[in-house]
Write a protein that holds these residues in place. Structure first.
Motif, PDB file in Angstrom:
ATOM      1  N   THR A  48      -6.803   0.473 -19.710  1.00 25.88           N
ATOM      2  CA  THR A  48      -6.582   0.347 -21.154  1.00 25.88           C
ATOM      3  C   THR A  48      -5.145   0.718 -21.520  1.00 25.88           C
ATOM      4  O   THR A  48      -4.472  -0.010 -22.265  1.00 25.88           O
ATOM      5  CB  THR A  48      -7.563   1.256 -21.930  1.00 25.88           C
ATOM      6  N   VAL A  49      -4.667   1.861 -21.002  1.00 21.96           N
ATOM      7  CA  VAL A  49      -3.302   2.308 -21.297  1.00 21.96           C
ATOM      8  C   VAL A  49      -2.289   1.287 -20.798  1.00 21.96           C
ATOM      9  O   VAL A  49      -1.337   0.912 -21.507  1.00 21.96           O
ATOM     10  CB  VAL A  49      -3.021   3.679 -20.647  1.00 21.96           C
ATOM     11  N   LEU A  50      -2.486   0.794 -19.587  1.00 22.44           N
ATOM     12  CA  LEU A  50      -1.571  -0.179 -19.000  1.00 22.44           C
ATOM     13  C   LEU A  50      -1.528  -1.460 -19.826  1.00 22.44           C
ATOM     14  O   LEU A  50      -0.446  -1.999 -20.112  1.00 22.44           O
ATOM     15  CB  LEU A  50      -1.992  -0.498 -17.565  1.00 22.44           C
ATOM     16  N   ALA A  51      -2.697  -1.932 -20.238  1.00 26.04           N
ATOM     17  CA  ALA A  51      -2.756  -3.158 -21.039  1.00 26.04           C
ATOM     18  C   ALA A  51      -2.051  -2.982 -22.377  1.00 26.04           C
ATOM     19  O   ALA A  51      -1.314  -3.860 -22.834  1.00 26.04           O
ATOM     20  CB  ALA A  51      -4.216  -3.564 -21.256  1.00 26.04           C
ATOM     21  N   GLN A  52      -2.249  -1.841 -23.008  1.00 20.41           N
ATOM     22  CA  GLN A  52      -1.605  -1.584 -24.295  1.00 20.41           C
ATOM     23  C   GLN A  52      -0.090  -1.531 -24.155  1.00 20.41           C
ATOM     24  O   GLN A  52       0.648  -2.017 -25.013  1.00 20.41           O
ATOM     25  CB  GLN A  52      -2.143  -0.280 -24.891  1.00 20.41           C
ATOM     26  N   LYS A  53       0.399  -0.936 -23.058  1.00 22.18           N
ATOM     27  CA  LYS A  53       1.845  -0.863 -22.816  1.00 22.18           C
ATOM     28  C   LYS A  53       2.443  -2.245 -22.566  1.00 22.18           C
ATOM     29  O   LYS A  53       3.607  -2.496 -22.904  1.00 22.18           O
ATOM     30  CB  LYS A  53       2.112   0.028 -21.602  1.00 22.18           C
ATOM     31  N   LEU A  54       1.644  -3.149 -21.986  1.00 23.05           N
ATOM     32  CA  LEU A  54       2.128  -4.482 -21.647  1.00 23.05           C
ATOM     33  C   LEU A  54       1.845  -5.515 -22.738  1.00 23.05           C
ATOM     34  O   LEU A  54       2.283  -6.657 -22.633  1.00 23.05           O
ATOM     35  CB  LEU A  54       1.462  -4.963 -20.348  1.00 23.05           C
ATOM     36  N   GLY A  55       1.104  -5.114 -23.746  1.00 24.40           N
ATOM     37  CA  GLY A  55       0.684  -6.088 -24.747  1.00 24.40           C
ATOM     38  C   GLY A  55      -0.269  -7.103 -24.142  1.00 24.40           C
ATOM     39  O   GLY A  55      -0.332  -8.269 -24.561  1.00 24.40           O
ATOM     40  N   ALA A  56      -1.031  -6.664 -23.134  1.00 26.69           N
ATOM     41  CA  ALA A  56      -1.963  -7.544 -22.427  1.00 26.69           C
ATOM     42  C   ALA A  56      -3.387  -7.287 -22.913  1.00 26.69           C
ATOM     43  O   ALA A  56      -3.657  -6.342 -23.653  1.00 26.69           O
ATOM     44  CB  ALA A  56      -1.865  -7.291 -20.925  1.00 26.69           C
ATOM     45  N   SER A  57      -4.305  -8.127 -22.477  1.00 27.82           N
ATOM     46  CA  SER A  57      -5.725  -7.898 -22.767  1.00 27.82           C
ATOM     47  C   SER A  57      -6.334  -7.099 -21.620  1.00 27.82           C
ATOM     48  O   SER A  57      -5.731  -6.971 -20.550  1.00 27.82           O
ATOM     49  CB  SER A  57      -6.460  -9.219 -22.946  1.00 27.82           C
ATOM     50  N   TYR A  58      -7.520  -6.557 -21.840  1.00 24.43           N
ATOM     51  CA  TYR A  58      -8.149  -5.767 -20.783  1.00 24.43           C
ATOM     52  C   TYR A  58      -9.671  -5.870 -20.874  1.00 24.43           C
ATOM     53  O   TYR A  58     -10.235  -6.249 -21.903  1.00 24.43           O
ATOM     54  CB  TYR A  58      -7.716  -4.300 -20.858  1.00 24.43           C
ATOM     55  N   ARG A  59     -10.310  -5.565 -19.781  1.00 25.78           N
ATOM     56  CA  ARG A  59     -11.771  -5.484 -19.711  1.00 25.78           C
ATOM     57  C   ARG A  59     -12.125  -4.134 -19.114  1.00 25.78           C
ATOM     58  O   ARG A  59     -11.397  -3.607 -18.281  1.00 25.78           O
ATOM     59  CB  ARG A  59     -12.360  -6.593 -18.830  1.00 25.78           C
ATOM     60  N   GLN A  60     -13.250  -3.590 -19.527  1.00 21.75           N
ATOM     61  CA  GLN A  60     -13.687  -2.315 -18.973  1.00 21.75           C
ATOM     62  C   GLN A  60     -15.023  -2.481 -18.266  1.00 21.75           C
ATOM     63  O   GLN A  60     -15.823  -3.351 -18.607  1.00 21.75           O
ATOM     64  CB  GLN A  60     -13.788  -1.255 -20.069  1.00 21.75           C
ATOM     65  N   LEU A  61     -15.237  -1.639 -17.270  1.00 23.98           N
ATOM     66  CA  LEU A  61     -16.444  -1.723 -16.456  1.00 23.98           C
ATOM     67  C   LEU A  61     -17.223  -0.420 -16.596  1.00 23.98           C
ATOM     68  O   LEU A  61     -16.871   0.595 -15.994  1.00 23.98           O
ATOM     69  CB  LEU A  61     -16.077  -1.969 -14.985  1.00 23.98           C
TER      70      LEU A  61
ATOM     71  N   THR B 170      -4.071  10.609 -10.772  1.00 26.30           N
ATOM     72  CA  THR B 170      -2.919  11.138 -11.506  1.00 26.30           C
ATOM     73  C   THR B 170      -1.663  10.287 -11.301  1.00 26.30           C
ATOM     74  O   THR B 170      -0.891  10.090 -12.232  1.00 26.30           O
ATOM     75  CB  THR B 170      -2.621  12.584 -11.066  1.00 26.30           C
ATOM     76  N   THR B 171      -1.448   9.804 -10.081  1.00 24.45           N
ATOM     77  CA  THR B 171      -0.260   8.984  -9.840  1.00 24.45           C
ATOM     78  C   THR B 171      -0.379   7.648 -10.559  1.00 24.45           C
ATOM     79  O   THR B 171       0.612   7.126 -11.082  1.00 24.45           O
ATOM     80  CB  THR B 171      -0.061   8.754  -8.322  1.00 24.45           C
ATOM     81  N   MET B 172      -1.593   7.109 -10.603  1.00 24.51           N
ATOM     82  CA  MET B 172      -1.824   5.860 -11.331  1.00 24.51           C
ATOM     83  C   MET B 172      -1.599   6.064 -12.829  1.00 24.51           C
ATOM     84  O   MET B 172      -1.063   5.183 -13.513  1.00 24.51           O
ATOM     85  CB  MET B 172      -3.245   5.357 -11.073  1.00 24.51           C
ATOM     86  N   ALA B 173      -1.994   7.221 -13.339  1.00 26.73           N
ATOM     87  CA  ALA B 173      -1.763   7.520 -14.756  1.00 26.73           C
ATOM     88  C   ALA B 173      -0.267   7.573 -15.050  1.00 26.73           C
ATOM     89  O   ALA B 173       0.197   7.113 -16.097  1.00 26.73           O
ATOM     90  CB  ALA B 173      -2.426   8.849 -15.129  1.00 26.73           C
ATOM     91  N   ALA B 174       0.512   8.128 -14.104  1.00 21.85           N
ATOM     92  CA  ALA B 174       1.974   8.165 -14.260  1.00 21.85           C
ATOM     93  C   ALA B 174       2.546   6.754 -14.261  1.00 21.85           C
ATOM     94  O   ALA B 174       3.495   6.462 -14.994  1.00 21.85           O
ATOM     95  CB  ALA B 174       2.595   8.993 -13.133  1.00 21.85           C
ATOM     96  N   MET B 175       2.003   5.876 -13.449  1.00 22.32           N
ATOM     97  CA  MET B 175       2.450   4.484 -13.422  1.00 22.32           C
ATOM     98  C   MET B 175       2.203   3.813 -14.769  1.00 22.32           C
ATOM     99  O   MET B 175       3.097   3.194 -15.355  1.00 22.32           O
ATOM    100  CB  MET B 175       1.723   3.736 -12.308  1.00 22.32           C
ATOM    101  N   ALA B 176       0.982   3.946 -15.278  1.00 19.78           N
ATOM    102  CA  ALA B 176       0.637   3.307 -16.555  1.00 19.78           C
ATOM    103  C   ALA B 176       1.505   3.828 -17.698  1.00 19.78           C
ATOM    104  O   ALA B 176       1.902   3.067 -18.584  1.00 19.78           O
ATOM    105  CB  ALA B 176      -0.841   3.541 -16.864  1.00 19.78           C
ATOM    106  N   ALA B 177       1.827   5.104 -17.677  1.00 20.53           N
ATOM    107  CA  ALA B 177       2.624   5.710 -18.747  1.00 20.53           C
ATOM    108  C   ALA B 177       4.050   5.190 -18.770  1.00 20.53           C
ATOM    109  O   ALA B 177       4.712   5.228 -19.804  1.00 20.53           O
ATOM    110  CB  ALA B 177       2.631   7.227 -18.598  1.00 20.53           C
ATOM    111  N   ASN B 178       4.528   4.671 -17.643  1.00 19.21           N
ATOM    112  CA  ASN B 178       5.924   4.250 -17.549  1.00 19.21           C
ATOM    113  C   ASN B 178       6.122   2.741 -17.638  1.00 19.21           C
ATOM    114  O   ASN B 178       7.253   2.264 -17.546  1.00 19.21           O
ATOM    115  CB  ASN B 178       6.525   4.758 -16.233  1.00 19.21           C
ATOM    116  N   VAL B 179       5.066   1.997 -17.807  1.00 14.48           N
ATOM    117  CA  VAL B 179       5.180   0.542 -17.909  1.00 14.48           C
ATOM    118  C   VAL B 179       5.574   0.136 -19.319  1.00 14.48           C
ATOM    119  O   VAL B 179       5.199   0.768 -20.302  1.00 14.48           O
ATOM    120  CB  VAL B 179       3.845  -0.135 -17.519  1.00 14.48           C
ATOM    121  N   SER B 180       6.349  -0.927 -19.432  1.00 17.46           N
ATOM    122  CA  SER B 180       6.661  -1.507 -20.740  1.00 17.46           C
ATOM    123  C   SER B 180       6.877  -3.004 -20.563  1.00 17.46           C
ATOM    124  O   SER B 180       7.110  -3.469 -19.450  1.00 17.46           O
ATOM    125  CB  SER B 180       7.920  -0.859 -21.336  1.00 17.46           C
ATOM    126  N   GLY B 181       6.802  -3.739 -21.643  1.00 14.68           N
ATOM    127  CA  GLY B 181       7.033  -5.184 -21.558  1.00 14.68           C
ATOM    128  C   GLY B 181       6.089  -5.939 -22.476  1.00 14.68           C
ATOM    129  O   GLY B 181       5.337  -5.343 -23.264  1.00 14.68           O
TER     130      GLY B 181
END
Length: 344
Positions: A191-204, A153-164
């Protein structure tokens, strides 16, 4: 500023409590606007009579706005809230607490948020917001980065607040996992973090807690999974949460015999599927593709985020079991960790 704060504490100590209370009201409304008085009073543990007096004052001061749907923070209130953050930290001696915890745990940087995540969800969101700010600063150097993230949950809060905008960054889950609470799993958060950053991502896509034979078979036969694991192992920034051993064992549906063994061996904390005792011993490990505690020595910057008095033992156990560069936690956890360290 420190001298002014010390004078205030000595001459008008009651103002400190009042200022902190009004700061907490603004902070809570900022996160949950629009919110009604009754709900806000319940969140803060205040009587409606006490809350009414404070929100009326904040409204007259132009810091809160009332509407039929509830209260919200005005633009001026948002500016004041930002300015108050550092002042409140100094009022509550948070800076001293940070340096004390840093020295005790031998961690380069400790950031502590006022409050207790167990009692106030807003504190957990503040931890996430602070982690997002620190991560954004690390990524702003223009270099290519691979960022690994865990779930929770804390990590989800981190991802929700990232921008750039970080198109050169790749975000990966620190470990696999399929099952319940998909929104809190590392794959989703990556995935959420990458989308907020305009970055690419990989899933496992590897099930949690499979047998060693099945895991080895997947890694041997699935080229795609093996390629993602290789990228994860190259991560230079890791942001991860910390779990309580008993809670995570039930969450991962470990057998009753395993849970009994964890209790007998004194497991109190969990990270990356590895369960640690308070003295830092690793007492149990689940099979999973991705990062393990021994991989952390190869990662450039490791950020641990977790809060709440109930997680103090878990945080201390994981820190003793692994290297951490930055710890972001809350006041309640910090005091409890120091108490445990002193008792030992």
């Amino acid at each position: 500023m420190d001298s002014i704060i010390n004078l205030q504490k000595k001459i008008v100590p009651e103002l400190t409590d009042l200022l902190v209370q009004r700061y907490q009201i603004l902070r809570q409304v900022s996160h949950e606007a629009p919110i009604g008085r009754r709900a806000l009073a319940a969140r803060l543990g205040l009587s409606e009579r006490v809350l009414r007096a404070q929100v009326d004052f904040l409204k007259k001061s132009g810091l809160l706005d009332f509407s039929s749907s509830g209260m919200s923070v005005t633009d001026e209130g948002a500016d004041i809230l930002k300015e108050l953050a550092d002042y409140v930290r100094k009022l509550q001696d948070i800076s001293f607490l940070e340096s004390t915890l840093s020295d005790t745990l031998k961690i380069g940087k400790v950031v502590i948020l006022p409050g207790d995540s167990d009692q106030e969800d807003v504190v957990k969101r503040e931890i996430g917001r602070t982690a997002a700010h620190i991560l954004s600063k690390l990524l702003s150097d223009g270099n290519k980065h691979i960022v690994a993230v865990s779930g929770g949950t804390t990590m989800a809060a981190m991802a929700a607040n990232v921008s750039g905008s970080q198109p050169n960054t790749v975000v990966v889950p620190a470990r696999g996992g399929l099952g319940d609470n998909v929104e809190l799993q590392a794959n989703t958060i990556a995935t959420v973090l990458a989308q907020k950053l305009g970055a690419s991502y990989r899933q496992l896509y590897v099930p949690d807690c499979v047998s060693e034979d099945i895991l080895n078979s997947i890694l041997k036969e699935d080229i795609g999974v093996r390629a993602v694991v290789d990228i994860i192992k190259q991560a230079d920034i890791l942001v991860h949460g910390v779990g309580r051993a008993s809670v995570m064992a039930r969450h991962r549906r470990l057998g009753s015999e395993v849970i009994a063994k964890l209790e007998a061996d004194g497991a109190v904390g969990e990270a990356f599927g590895q369960y640690c005792a308070l003295d830092g011993r690793q007492v149990y490990m689940t099979n999973n593709a991705g990062l393990m505690l021994q991989d952390l020595q190869h990662i450039g910057t490791i950020i641990g985020i977790a809060g709440g008095k109930s997680k103090a033992a878990a945080i201390l156990s994981v820190i003793r079991a692994s290297r951490q560069d930055i710890l972001i936690t809350d006041e309640a956890a910090a005091h409890e960790i120091l108490k445990m360290a002193k008792e030992q």
